[in-house]
Design a protein around this motif. Structure first.
Motif, PDB file in Angstrom:
ATOM      1  N   THR A 121       0.850  -1.195   0.000  1.00 24.41           N
ATOM      2  CA  THR A 121       0.000   0.000   0.000  1.00 24.41           C
ATOM      3  C   THR A 121       0.876   1.231   0.000  1.00 24.41           C
ATOM      4  O   THR A 121       1.841   1.300   0.768  1.00 24.41           O
ATOM      5  CB  THR A 121      -0.881   0.009   1.270  1.00 24.41           C
ATOM      6  N   CYS A 122       0.551   2.205  -0.827  1.00 21.77           N
ATOM      7  CA  CYS A 122       1.304   3.461  -0.824  1.00 21.77           C
ATOM      8  C   CYS A 122       1.131   4.166   0.517  1.00 21.77           C
ATOM      9  O   CYS A 122       0.025   4.284   1.026  1.00 21.77           O
ATOM     10  CB  CYS A 122       0.825   4.373  -1.957  1.00 21.77           C
ATOM     11  N   VAL A 123       2.240   4.638   1.046  1.00 20.10           N
ATOM     12  CA  VAL A 123       2.204   5.249   2.380  1.00 20.10           C
ATOM     13  C   VAL A 123       1.798   6.719   2.329  1.00 20.10           C
ATOM     14  O   VAL A 123       1.465   7.316   3.333  1.00 20.10           O
ATOM     15  CB  VAL A 123       3.587   5.115   3.055  1.00 20.10           C
ATOM     16  N   TYR A 124       1.842   7.309   1.141  1.00 18.22           N
ATOM     17  CA  TYR A 124       1.809   8.769   1.136  1.00 18.22           C
ATOM     18  C   TYR A 124       0.460   9.367   1.538  1.00 18.22           C
ATOM     19  O   TYR A 124       0.370  10.004   2.568  1.00 18.22           O
ATOM     20  CB  TYR A 124       2.268   9.307  -0.213  1.00 18.22           C
ATOM     21  N   CYS A 125      -0.569   9.233   0.724  1.00 21.82           N
ATOM     22  CA  CYS A 125      -1.785   9.981   1.081  1.00 21.82           C
ATOM     23  C   CYS A 125      -2.914   9.044   1.474  1.00 21.82           C
ATOM     24  O   CYS A 125      -2.817   7.824   1.369  1.00 21.82           O
ATOM     25  CB  CYS A 125      -2.204  10.928  -0.030  1.00 21.82           C
ATOM     26  N   GLY A 126      -4.017   9.633   1.902  1.00 25.10           N
ATOM     27  CA  GLY A 126      -5.131   8.868   2.438  1.00 25.10           C
ATOM     28  C   GLY A 126      -5.919   8.083   1.420  1.00 25.10           C
ATOM     29  O   GLY A 126      -6.867   7.385   1.780  1.00 25.10           O
ATOM     30  N   VAL A 127      -5.553   8.163   0.137  1.00 26.10           N
ATOM     31  CA  VAL A 127      -6.225   7.321  -0.848  1.00 26.10           C
ATOM     32  C   VAL A 127      -5.844   5.852  -0.610  1.00 26.10           C
ATOM     33  O   VAL A 127      -6.682   4.953  -0.698  1.00 26.10           O
ATOM     34  CB  VAL A 127      -5.865   7.740  -2.290  1.00 26.10           C
ATOM     35  N   GLY A 128      -4.587   5.598  -0.278  1.00 29.24           N
ATOM     36  CA  GLY A 128      -4.166   4.231   0.028  1.00 29.24           C
ATOM     37  C   GLY A 128      -4.093   3.336  -1.184  1.00 29.24           C
ATOM     38  O   GLY A 128      -4.541   2.181  -1.161  1.00 29.24           O
ATOM     39  N   CYS A 129      -3.477   3.829  -2.256  1.00 24.64           N
ATOM     40  CA  CYS A 129      -3.399   3.038  -3.491  1.00 24.64           C
ATOM     41  C   CYS A 129      -2.631   1.739  -3.259  1.00 24.64           C
ATOM     42  O   CYS A 129      -1.649   1.700  -2.515  1.00 24.64           O
ATOM     43  CB  CYS A 129      -2.685   3.851  -4.572  1.00 24.64           C
ATOM     44  N   GLN A 130      -3.074   0.708  -3.959  1.00 19.06           N
ATOM     45  CA  GLN A 130      -2.356  -0.570  -3.937  1.00 19.06           C
ATOM     46  C   GLN A 130      -1.328  -0.575  -5.064  1.00 19.06           C
ATOM     47  O   GLN A 130      -1.617  -0.114  -6.180  1.00 19.06           O
ATOM     48  CB  GLN A 130      -3.344  -1.715  -4.110  1.00 19.06           C
ATOM     49  N   LEU A 188      -1.585   5.248 -10.139  1.00 22.35           N
ATOM     50  CA  LEU A 188      -0.791   5.799  -9.041  1.00 22.35           C
ATOM     51  C   LEU A 188      -0.438   7.225  -9.426  1.00 22.35           C
ATOM     52  O   LEU A 188      -0.371   7.554 -10.611  1.00 22.35           O
ATOM     53  CB  LEU A 188       0.518   5.022  -8.845  1.00 22.35           C
ATOM     54  N   CYS A 189      -0.152   8.053  -8.431  1.00 26.10           N
ATOM     55  CA  CYS A 189       0.300   9.407  -8.763  1.00 26.10           C
ATOM     56  C   CYS A 189       1.823   9.456  -8.748  1.00 26.10           C
ATOM     57  O   CYS A 189       2.505   8.469  -8.485  1.00 26.10           O
ATOM     58  CB  CYS A 189      -0.307  10.427  -7.802  1.00 26.10           C
ATOM     59  N   VAL A 190       2.338  10.631  -8.994  1.00 24.52           N
ATOM     60  CA  VAL A 190       3.786  10.808  -9.118  1.00 24.52           C
ATOM     61  C   VAL A 190       4.529  10.526  -7.811  1.00 24.52           C
ATOM     62  O   VAL A 190       5.711  10.206  -7.813  1.00 24.52           O
ATOM     63  CB  VAL A 190       4.073  12.234  -9.662  1.00 24.52           C
ATOM     64  N   LYS A 191       3.825  10.609  -6.693  1.00 22.56           N
ATOM     65  CA  LYS A 191       4.487  10.264  -5.420  1.00 22.56           C
ATOM     66  C   LYS A 191       4.569   8.746  -5.278  1.00 22.56           C
ATOM     67  O   LYS A 191       5.637   8.186  -5.065  1.00 22.56           O
ATOM     68  CB  LYS A 191       3.720  10.872  -4.232  1.00 22.56           C
ATOM     69  N   GLY A 192       3.422   8.092  -5.386  1.00 23.01           N
ATOM     70  CA  GLY A 192       3.421   6.644  -5.192  1.00 23.01           C
ATOM     71  C   GLY A 192       4.285   5.922  -6.211  1.00 23.01           C
ATOM     72  O   GLY A 192       4.986   4.957  -5.890  1.00 23.01           O
ATOM     73  N   ARG A 193       4.275   6.398  -7.437  1.00 22.49           N
ATOM     74  CA  ARG A 193       4.949   5.665  -8.500  1.00 22.49           C
ATOM     75  C   ARG A 193       6.453   5.913  -8.529  1.00 22.49           C
ATOM     76  O   ARG A 193       7.237   5.017  -8.822  1.00 22.49           O
ATOM     77  CB  ARG A 193       4.326   6.060  -9.844  1.00 22.49           C
ATOM     78  N   HIS A 227      -4.486  14.330  -3.085  1.00 24.89           N
ATOM     79  CA  HIS A 227      -5.083  12.984  -3.129  1.00 24.89           C
ATOM     80  C   HIS A 227      -5.316  12.678  -4.605  1.00 24.89           C
ATOM     81  O   HIS A 227      -6.456  12.533  -5.059  1.00 24.89           O
ATOM     82  CB  HIS A 227      -6.400  12.951  -2.348  1.00 24.89           C
ATOM     83  N   PRO A 228      -4.231  12.593  -5.375  1.00 24.15           N
ATOM     84  CA  PRO A 228      -4.364  12.707  -6.830  1.00 24.15           C
ATOM     85  C   PRO A 228      -5.239  11.655  -7.497  1.00 24.15           C
ATOM     86  O   PRO A 228      -5.932  11.970  -8.471  1.00 24.15           O
ATOM     87  CB  PRO A 228      -2.915  12.604  -7.320  1.00 24.15           C
ATOM     88  N   VAL A 229      -5.230  10.430  -7.000  1.00 23.43           N
ATOM     89  CA  VAL A 229      -6.061   9.424  -7.664  1.00 23.43           C
ATOM     90  C   VAL A 229      -7.545   9.714  -7.428  1.00 23.43           C
ATOM     91  O   VAL A 229      -8.372   9.592  -8.340  1.00 23.43           O
ATOM     92  CB  VAL A 229      -5.640   8.004  -7.210  1.00 23.43           C
ATOM     93  N   VAL A 230      -7.887  10.159  -6.234  1.00 22.63           N
ATOM     94  CA  VAL A 230      -9.264  10.596  -5.985  1.00 22.63           C
ATOM     95  C   VAL A 230      -9.572  11.862  -6.795  1.00 22.63           C
ATOM     96  O   VAL A 230     -10.654  12.003  -7.378  1.00 22.63           O
ATOM     97  CB  VAL A 230      -9.495  10.825  -4.475  1.00 22.63           C
TER      98      VAL A 230
END
Ligand code: SF4
Length: 680
Positions: A12-21, A46-51, A179-182
């Motif tokens: 799970t991405c740690v960065y924002c509250g979306v919690g992308c897998q 994923l956004c630029v942070k998670g990816r 919360h870029p994916v949202v």
């Protein structure tokens, strides 16, 4: 050449509250790539942070050995030395000043299991309720307001409802960046025809798309949402059946908000009465309207009360308890919901259960008496430290010095402590300036456990690579210190899964969320047993507090941070797409090339009037301090207002922010600071 992935690990991405897998590729013990998972949370995005923001994990300045500072210099130590040193100091402080002279801060970057152990450590090992987490400075006002009015502090609806909402009311939130994916899902929904109201001082990307953009004056949320309530009542835009069945206090509330008619408050709020009316009509007329809010609602003198004024709108229009609706705080860090929910809160135990209600059950499970004194929250800990009553602080995954509002006040507090234990990946600013002991922690790429995202999904994190050097997961460190302090029993879990099973036994709403199930299914709590399907939409037939909820008449109390001749501009602080909070992680990744520094965003008209050019350094003075930033001239901000991010330690934007706090839960007012700007 890029390393060839040897294994892929779902986490799970740690960065924002979306919690992308996402799937993490590792090779030679390092993270070498990340790709999005096709999972209900993020649907292959994923956004630029998670990816891309993973290279911090192997940054050369990662601290991989415990350290103790003696005579001003950090010296490496073994775990035995560091833990013995801390245990001896804590014993001495408690013997001299009592257990309430110590505070513990959990972290949104730590797992649920680790936050559970942190608060158990505070209460069982130290004997204090002085335990809190970074939720204090962001969404504690949301949790307080939602719990007071609806019975639970969590988001009402799930992200999947974005695709069925008829309208969105976005309040003090910029999901495109934070919360870029949202944000992308909302944008897609609007492009397909959903209506959109954005309440934000800045012209954000989603504001560009909005049917109505209420670019309010910072600090005027309460009169604005009272005015929208007044319109709903005056124009009969009400869900009468919902009101009759599930809402109380209508007559008194209607009489109260009549004084906030749009034509009366529009001037103070800096928006037009016609736009307030249009926004209310969109929100009430969509069938189902989904409200998301962020820190632009909560980080104010009236943060909690501002969220209550939003809940009033949902109660009046029946936008609760049905798909595509709800009041939904967007949490800034993935596990900020989980850290508080696990009990890193001075007043509540795991599952946000009140100590007075659930205390006996926890005492039976833990085999101890819970501390009798009221605990201090983070801001109260800072006050107690300044007053000499708090002597020791253990903070993990949280750079409080850089990120708390008003650097001078934070400095005074931290400087007054005898023992500051910092547990992190890097020597953050708190450690550099005030640390006594540094404990090297494993990152989320290096450990197992669960996180809890903004829409109440509990999801697994899984170690993809081993921790470097002597770094250890937070859960291991907490247990090791508990053992040193004579509490090996109760802190002898052999895995995060074993900790989670104890959490489930004490948290009725999470009992059904076994590791096996959450590996197979995307589940939202409440999920009280193993056969329960989870609860994507709260409040469907009743509120946790009962059948009805009461409307809340909230009067406007202006912030003392007002402009005058000396400080004529209003500064708001926030985050950017490319960086995350104190920049501890993203600041050590290629994202710094995309956004190398914080900037001071200023409207073209103000820059012209002050004779300032885009890119030049400017000095910003508030009543509290001074900071120098590069100027960014942009039409995103209105004349008279400014915006700055706070990711760069060298710029230290929190030198400017004030000591004003939310009236109920003390979240700092990051969103309104009166300043003046001059050439740097
Ligand atoms: Fe998803 Fe948020 Fe991580 Fe971006 S930062 S990948 S939106 S969880």
């Amino acid at each position: 050449s890029p390393a060839v992935p040897e294994t892929w690990t779902r986490t799970t991405c740690v960065y924002c509250g979306v919690g992308c897998q996402m799937d993490v590729a590792s090779a030679g013990g390092k993270v070498v790539a990340v790709r999005p998972a096709d999972h209900p949370t993020n649907r292959g995005h994923l956004c630029v942070k998670g990816r891309y923001a993973y290279e911090f994990n192997h940054a050369p300045d990662r601290v991989t050995t415990p350290m103790i500072r003696r005579d001003g210099a950090w010296r490496e130590a073994s775990w035995d030395e560091a833990l013995d040193f801390i245990a001896d100091r804590l014993r001495a402080i408690i013997a001299e000043s009592g257990p309430d002279a110590v505070g513990v801060l959990g972290s949104a970057r730590a797992s649920n299991e680790e936050n559970y152990l942190a608060q158990k450590f505070a209460r069982v090992v130290l004997g204090t309720n002085n335990v809190d987490c970074c939720a204090r400075v962001c969404h504690t006002p949301s949790a307080k307001a939602l719990k007071a009015m609806l019975g639970t502090g969590a988001a009402a609806n799930c992200f999947d409802d974005i695709e069925i909402a008829g309208a969105f009311l976005l309040c003090g939130v910029n999901p495109t960046e934070n919360h870029p994916v949202v944000g992308a899902r909302i944008r897609q929904a609007v492009l397909r025809g959903a209506r959109l109201v954005v309440v934000d001082p800045r012209r954000t990307e989603l504001a560009e798309l909005a049917d109505v953009h209420l670019a309010l004056r910072p600090g005027t949320n309460v009169p604005l949402f009272n005015a929208m309530a007044a319109v709903l009542i005056e124009e009969g835009l009400l869900d009468q059946a919902f009101l009759a069945e599930r809402v109380t206090g209508f007559d008194d509330f209607a009489a109260f908000v009549a004084a906030y008619a749009p034509e009366r408050v529009a001037g103070d709020c800096g928006v037009s009465a016609a736009d307030i009316r249009a926004a209310a009509r969109i929100y009430a007329g969509a069938g189902a309207a989904m409200c998301f809010h962020g820190l632009g609602m909560t980080e104010h003198l009236q943060g909690t009360e501002g969220v209550m004024t939003l809940i009033n709108l949902a109660l009046l229009t029946g936008n609760l308890g049905k798909p595509g609706a709800g009041i939904n705080p967007l949490r800034g860090q993935n596990n900020v919901q989980g850290s508080a929910q696990m009990g890193c809160d001075p007043a509540t135990l795991t599952g946000s259960q009140l100590i007075k209600d659930a205390g006996p059950r926890f005492e039976a499970a833990w085999g101890c008496r819970l501390p009798a004194t009221h605990g201090l929250d983070l801001l109260q800990m800072m006050d107690a430290a300044r007053a000499g009553r708090l002597k020791a602080l253990w903070a993990f995954g949280y750079d409080i010095y850089l990120s708390l509002a008003n650097e001078a006040a934070t400095r005074d507090a931290l400087a007054g402590l005898d023992l500051v234990i910092v547990q992190d990946l890097f020597l953050n600013e708190t450690a550099r300036a005030f640390g006594t002991v540094f404990l090297p922690a494993a990152s989320f790429f290096e450990k197992d456990g669960t996180f809890m995202n903004s829409d109440r999904r509990v999801q697994r994190i899984r170690g993809a690579v081993p921790p470097p050097g002597q770094a250890q997961p937070d859960w291991w460190i907490i247990q090791a210190l508990a053992g040193r302090l004579g509490h090996a029993q109760g802190f002898a879990f052999d895995s995060p899964r074993a900790v989670w099973d104890e959490v489930r036994a004490l948290w009725p709403d999470g009992a059904g969320l076994s590791y096996e199930r959450i590996a197979r299914e995307s589940l939202h709590w409440p999920c009280p047993d193993e056969d329960h399907p989870g609860t994507p939409v709260l409040h469907q037939s009743r509120f946790p507090i009962g059948q009805t909820a009461a409307l809340a008449p909230i009067g406007f109390v202006p912030t003392p941070e007002t402009t005058d001749e000396t400080y004529p501009l209003l500064l708001t602080t926030g985050r950017t797409l490319y960086h995350f909070n104190a920049g501890t992680m993203t600041g050590r990744t290629p994202n710094t090339a995309l956004r190398p520094t914080d900037t001071l965003d200023m409207a073209p008209a103000d820059a012209a009037q002050l004779g300032l050019a885009d890119g030049e350094p400017v000095r910003v003075h508030s009543r509290h301090g001074t900071a120098t930033l590069p100027l960014h001239v942009t039409a995103q901000v209105q004349p008279g207002q400014l915006f700055a991010t706070f990711h760069c330690p060298e710029l230290f934007v929190n030198r400017l922010t004030s000591t004003v706090r939310d009236r109920q839960v003390r979240a700092p007012e990051y969103k309104v600071t009166a300043v003046r700007v001059e050439r740097g």
